[in-house]
Scaffold this motif. Structure first.
Motif, PDB file in Angstrom:
ATOM      1  N   TYR A 202      47.686  41.749  35.922  1.00 47.54           N
ATOM      2  CA  TYR A 202      46.556  41.587  36.824  1.00 47.54           C
ATOM      3  C   TYR A 202      45.771  40.267  36.197  1.00 47.54           C
ATOM      4  CZ  TYR A 202      46.761  46.576  38.498  1.00 47.54           C
ATOM      5  OH  TYR A 202      47.274  47.726  39.111  1.00 47.54           O
ATOM      6  N   ARG A 203      45.427  39.357  37.242  1.00 45.62           N
ATOM      7  CA  ARG A 203      44.533  38.146  36.816  1.00 45.62           C
ATOM      8  C   ARG A 203      42.923  38.843  37.046  1.00 45.62           C
ATOM      9  NH1 ARG A 203      45.533  34.221  40.714  1.00 45.62           N
ATOM     10  NH2 ARG A 203      46.786  35.678  41.826  1.00 45.62           N
ATOM     11  N   VAL A 204      42.216  38.738  35.837  1.00 42.57           N
ATOM     12  CA  VAL A 204      40.863  39.174  36.068  1.00 42.57           C
ATOM     13  C   VAL A 204      39.850  38.117  35.429  1.00 42.57           C
ATOM     14  CG1 VAL A 204      41.750  41.524  35.742  1.00 42.57           C
ATOM     15  CG2 VAL A 204      41.017  40.060  33.645  1.00 42.57           C
ATOM     16  N   GLU A 205      38.495  38.158  36.020  1.00 39.31           N
ATOM     17  CA  GLU A 205      37.540  37.203  35.684  1.00 39.31           C
ATOM     18  C   GLU A 205      36.494  38.015  35.288  1.00 39.31           C
ATOM     19  OE1 GLU A 205      34.700  34.044  37.725  1.00 39.31           O
ATOM     20  OE2 GLU A 205      36.995  34.119  38.471  1.00 39.31           O
ATOM     21  N   ASP A 206      35.713  37.748  34.031  1.00 35.36           N
ATOM     22  CA  ASP A 206      34.755  38.653  33.456  1.00 35.36           C
ATOM     23  C   ASP A 206      33.421  37.692  33.891  1.00 35.36           C
ATOM     24  OD1 ASP A 206      34.363  36.220  31.807  1.00 35.36           O
ATOM     25  OD2 ASP A 206      34.703  37.414  29.991  1.00 35.36           O
ATOM     26  N   GLU A 207      32.441  38.487  33.468  1.00 37.29           N
ATOM     27  CA  GLU A 207      30.989  37.884  33.936  1.00 37.29           C
ATOM     28  C   GLU A 207      30.552  36.635  33.415  1.00 37.29           C
ATOM     29  OE1 GLU A 207      30.408  40.492  30.220  1.00 37.29           O
ATOM     30  OE2 GLU A 207      31.708  40.342  31.533  1.00 37.29           O
ATOM     31  N   THR A 208      31.378  35.949  32.372  1.00 36.91           N
ATOM     32  CA  THR A 208      31.162  34.755  32.045  1.00 36.91           C
ATOM     33  C   THR A 208      31.883  33.586  32.820  1.00 36.91           C
ATOM     34  OG1 THR A 208      32.711  34.976  30.054  1.00 36.91           O
ATOM     35  CG2 THR A 208      30.690  35.690  29.688  1.00 36.91           C
ATOM     36  N   GLY A 209      32.856  34.141  33.598  1.00 35.99           N
ATOM     37  CA  GLY A 209      33.770  33.351  34.202  1.00 35.99           C
ATOM     38  C   GLY A 209      35.077  33.032  33.563  1.00 35.99           C
ATOM     39  N   ALA A 210      35.241  33.637  32.441  1.00 29.43           N
ATOM     40  CA  ALA A 210      36.605  33.449  31.906  1.00 29.43           C
ATOM     41  C   ALA A 210      37.469  34.285  32.482  1.00 29.43           C
ATOM     42  CB  ALA A 210      36.471  34.107  30.355  1.00 29.43           C
ATOM     43  N   ARG A 211      38.865  33.782  32.646  1.00 33.79           N
ATOM     44  CA  ARG A 211      39.917  34.503  33.432  1.00 33.79           C
ATOM     45  C   ARG A 211      40.974  34.872  32.311  1.00 33.79           C
ATOM     46  NH1 ARG A 211      42.121  31.401  38.034  1.00 33.79           N
ATOM     47  NH2 ARG A 211      41.873  29.446  36.554  1.00 33.79           N
ATOM     48  N   PHE A 212      41.346  36.060  32.412  1.00 35.31           N
ATOM     49  CA  PHE A 212      42.540  36.601  31.694  1.00 35.31           C
ATOM     50  C   PHE A 212      43.613  37.193  32.486  1.00 35.31           C
ATOM     51  CE2 PHE A 212      38.397  37.056  29.685  1.00 35.31           C
ATOM     52  CZ  PHE A 212      38.516  36.586  28.693  1.00 35.31           C
ATOM     53  N   TRP A 213      44.757  37.469  31.664  1.00 36.67           N
ATOM     54  CA  TRP A 213      46.056  37.779  32.171  1.00 36.67           C
ATOM     55  C   TRP A 213      46.371  39.086  31.630  1.00 36.67           C
ATOM     56  CZ3 TRP A 213      51.848  36.184  32.227  1.00 36.67           C
ATOM     57  CH2 TRP A 213      52.406  36.660  33.548  1.00 36.67           C
ATOM     58  N   LEU A 214      46.009  40.405  32.197  1.00 40.00           N
ATOM     59  CA  LEU A 214      46.175  41.609  31.669  1.00 40.00           C
ATOM     60  C   LEU A 214      47.520  42.382  32.147  1.00 40.00           C
ATOM     61  CD1 LEU A 214      42.602  42.853  31.717  1.00 40.00           C
ATOM     62  CD2 LEU A 214      43.679  41.740  29.920  1.00 40.00           C
ATOM     63  N   PHE A 215      48.168  43.217  31.433  1.00 36.50           N
ATOM     64  CA  PHE A 215      49.308  44.180  32.021  1.00 36.50           C
ATOM     65  C   PHE A 215      48.931  45.648  31.678  1.00 36.50           C
ATOM     66  CE2 PHE A 215      51.514  42.637  28.389  1.00 36.50           C
ATOM     67  CZ  PHE A 215      52.161  43.724  28.187  1.00 36.50           C
ATOM     68  N   ARG A 216      49.430  46.475  32.520  1.00 36.29           N
ATOM     69  CA  ARG A 216      49.556  47.970  32.072  1.00 36.29           C
ATOM     70  C   ARG A 216      51.192  48.093  31.934  1.00 36.29           C
ATOM     71  NH1 ARG A 216      47.131  50.387  36.579  1.00 36.29           N
ATOM     72  NH2 ARG A 216      49.142  50.180  37.531  1.00 36.29           N
ATOM     73  N   ASP A 217      51.608  48.724  30.676  1.00 34.29           N
ATOM     74  CA  ASP A 217      53.094  48.929  30.355  1.00 34.29           C
ATOM     75  C   ASP A 217      53.570  50.336  31.029  1.00 34.29           C
ATOM     76  OD1 ASP A 217      51.834  50.863  28.788  1.00 34.29           O
ATOM     77  OD2 ASP A 217      52.126  50.124  26.861  1.00 34.29           O
ATOM     78  N   ALA A 218      53.020  50.831  31.616  1.00 32.21           N
ATOM     79  CA  ALA A 218      53.527  51.905  32.666  1.00 32.21           C
ATOM     80  C   ALA A 218      52.684  52.287  33.862  1.00 32.21           C
ATOM     81  CB  ALA A 218      53.624  53.300  31.523  1.00 32.21           C
ATOM     82  N   PRO A 219      53.369  52.975  34.834  1.00 35.19           N
ATOM     83  CA  PRO A 219      52.653  53.517  36.140  1.00 35.19           C
ATOM     84  C   PRO A 219      51.366  54.095  35.708  1.00 35.19           C
ATOM     85  CG  PRO A 219      54.883  53.711  36.525  1.00 35.19           C
ATOM     86  CD  PRO A 219      54.794  53.498  34.860  1.00 35.19           C
ATOM     87  N   ALA A 220      50.318  54.046  36.619  1.00 35.64           N
ATOM     88  CA  ALA A 220      49.101  54.574  36.245  1.00 35.64           C
ATOM     89  C   ALA A 220      49.370  56.229  36.255  1.00 35.64           C
ATOM     90  CB  ALA A 220      48.162  54.518  37.505  1.00 35.64           C
ATOM     91  N   GLY A 221      48.730  56.878  35.139  1.00 32.22           N
ATOM     92  CA  GLY A 221      48.709  58.362  34.878  1.00 32.22           C
ATOM     93  C   GLY A 221      49.824  58.584  34.109  1.00 32.22           C
ATOM     94  N   GLN A 222      50.756  57.731  33.484  1.00 36.73           N
ATOM     95  CA  GLN A 222      51.848  58.021  32.713  1.00 36.73           C
ATOM     96  C   GLN A 222      51.559  57.387  31.312  1.00 36.73           C
ATOM     97  OE1 GLN A 222      55.662  56.819  34.036  1.00 36.73           O
ATOM     98  NE2 GLN A 222      55.336  57.678  35.935  1.00 36.73           N
ATOM     99  N   SER A 223      50.292  57.703  30.743  1.00 35.53           N
ATOM    100  CA  SER A 223      49.796  57.353  29.537  1.00 35.53           C
ATOM    101  C   SER A 223      50.094  55.635  29.179  1.00 35.53           C
ATOM    102  CB  SER A 223      50.516  58.239  28.269  1.00 35.53           C
ATOM    103  OG  SER A 223      50.385  59.607  28.584  1.00 35.53           O
TER     104      SER A 223
END
Length: 501
Positions: free
Chosen positions: A470-491
């Motif tokens: 996911y590409r996300v932007e926080d309240e200060t305008g900084a943008r980050f690249w995050l990822f989830r290492d498994a499908p939702a609901g699988q810890s």
């Protein structure tokens, strides 16, 4: 300050025989034999023979009685020494000041070149590893003096003796570490003096009367009280120029003038051979024989004398002339045929792509920062982010590969993804907030997911099953690249992998 590597080759005669003849196999015991009068004694043993209890000085008959399949080869000290000199020439790749130390060692003064390899530890590790890959058993130590490095390599347990700590490092070593004749070592042993520290504590006058001046000289050389010169080995076939002076010099302007003359003469010598310089060594011979060595490298072969001289500008200011410099040597330790190819760059003034030679800029940056810190990033055919780019030399040929414009990537990709604490309000949604390095970021905007799976065809070398980026932007305008290492609901866990500009 001087820093010397002592390279110790404990099984050099047997290693040379194997490298020259290719046999016997390394797991079969091999010894060399020397004839002393009517006795035939073992002169060198390889690791396999040592493991079976064979030692230097035993008779060959005794060794063959202990080991039935023992390989015995006549010792040829002349060939061992000649091969050692050839190995010393190879070591010039680490420093311009290299001196053989027969029968089983080499000295390398790395005071002016260790930074080019990332420091002393990395230089020694690279040296020993490369020798091991060639079938040469080697150990090495670094100290402020050749004598201390020699003693530590053979009798110590420390690879690097920090600057100014010689006394504490060598005082517990045996007196044999002073390179004294065996008769003197035996005489000292009869007096109960087995360690260098014990010998150093003795009064100098009685010690000199009983054992001669060599004992005191070796002590002074180990501790640095007496200078021990190293005569640099310069192969005859290596392009070089030497300039001796009628009167010693020491002013910075004089050194620059000498350097300009040497580079101009050396480049003239290389022109008929169509060669250019890739590595250049400058050695100043001081009156007190404390030679000063400097080394620079170039991104590609060049014969531009003015450019080569400028690479030494900053380092010349640090040269200590002592009581004066009586000669200077310039050595082209690495040369290559000149190439007419140049890297294309964009001329922003005209908006047109023109051929601009970047090699001079790369050389100046390399001389200031170190050549390993000057590089460019090259695309790699992989959709896994950490494998989609690699570091290559700044002037490496272009491959024509590019990154996809349809897959936005962060300008800064972390070397290793960092674990974050994140909370998503709904499955398969981006996080509403995340905590990274103890700082809480509230997500205002987000885009994704972009699903990336591991490359199964690589054989599972640390591959992952999938990641949702996911590409996300926080309240200060900084943008980050995050990822989830498994499908939702699988810890699943959340990770931060990059930061957008």
């Amino acid at each position: 300050m001087r820093r010397v590597v002592s390279l110790y080759l404990p099984t050099w005669p047997t290693d040379r025989i194997r490298r020259h003849g290719g046999k016997p196999p390394s797991d079969e015991p091999l010894v060399t034999v020397e004839t002393q009068g009517s006795r035939r004694l073992i002169g060198a043993v390889d690791p396999a023979a040592q493991a079976l209890g064979l030692r230097v000085g035993q008779t060959v008959a005794h060794g063959q009685a202990l080991v039935a399949n023992l390989h015995v080869v006549e010792a040829v000290p002349e060939q061992d020494e000649a091969a050692l000199i050839e190995l010393a020439r190879w070591c010039i790749g680490y420093s311009p000041v290299v001196s053989p130390c027969p029968p089983d060692g080499i000295w390398i003064d790395i005071a002016g070149s260790s930074a080019l390899f990332g420091g002393e530890e990395k230089l020694v590790a690279d040296l020993v590893q490369r020798l091991a890959s060639q079938g040469i058993h080697a150990m090495a130590s670094i100290a402020d003096t050749p004598g201390a490095a020699w003693a530590m390599a053979r009798y110590g347990h420390r690879t690097i003796v920090p600057r100014g700590e010689i006394m504490g490092a060598v005082e517990g070593l045996p007196v044999a570490g002073l390179r004294l004749p065996s008769l003197i070592v035996e005489g000292l042993s009869r007096l109960g003096i087995d360690r260098i520290g014990q010998l150093a504590a003795m009064p100098r006058a009685p010690m000199t009367r009983r054992f001669g001046k060599d004992v005191g000289l070796r002590l002074d050389q180990v501790y640095g009280h007496a200078f021990e010169p190293l005569n640099p080995l310069v192969p005859k076939e290596t392009p070089s120029r030497r300039l001796a002076f009628a009167e010693p010099i020491g002013q910075l302007d004089d050194l620059k003038h000498v350097l300009n003359r040497l580079t101009a003469s050396l480049c003239q010598d290389l022109a008929p051979q169509d060669l250019g310089v890739r590595c250049l060594d400058l050695i100043f011979e001081r009156i007190d024989r404390r030679n000063v060595a400097l080394r620079v490298g170039t991104a590609k072969a060049t014969r531009d004398a003015r450019h080569l001289a400028k690479l030494f500008d900053e380092r010349l200011q640090l040269v200590d002339p002592g009581f004066g410099i009586e000669a200077a040597i310039l050595v082209a330790s690495k040369v290559e045929p000149l190439s007419a190819h140049q890297v294309e760059a964009q001329d922003f003034r005209s908006g047109e792509a023109t051929a601009i030679d970047l090699s001079r800029l790369v050389d100046r940056l390399g001389a200031r920062l170190g050549p390993r810190r000057v590089y460019r990033l090259q695309p790699v055919e992989s959709h896994v982010p950490e494998r989609s780019v690699k570091k290559v030399p700044a002037l490496a040929p272009l491959t024509g590969q590019t990154w996809s414009d349809t897959l936005p990537r962060p300008s800064r990709l972390l070397e290793h993804p960092e674990l974050v604490t994140a909370t998503a309000l709904l499955p398969d949604h981006p996080p509403a907030f995340f905590i990274w390095r103890r700082v809480r970021h509230r997500v205002i905007k987000a885009d994704g997911p972009e699903r990336i799976t591991g490359e199964w065809w690589r054989g599972g070398q640390g591959d992952f099953a999938l990641r949702d980026y996911y590409r996300v932007e926080d309240e200060t305008g900084a943008r980050f690249w995050l990822f989830r290492d498994a499908p939702a609901g699988q810890s699943a866990r959340w990770w931060l992998h990059g930061i957008f500009a």
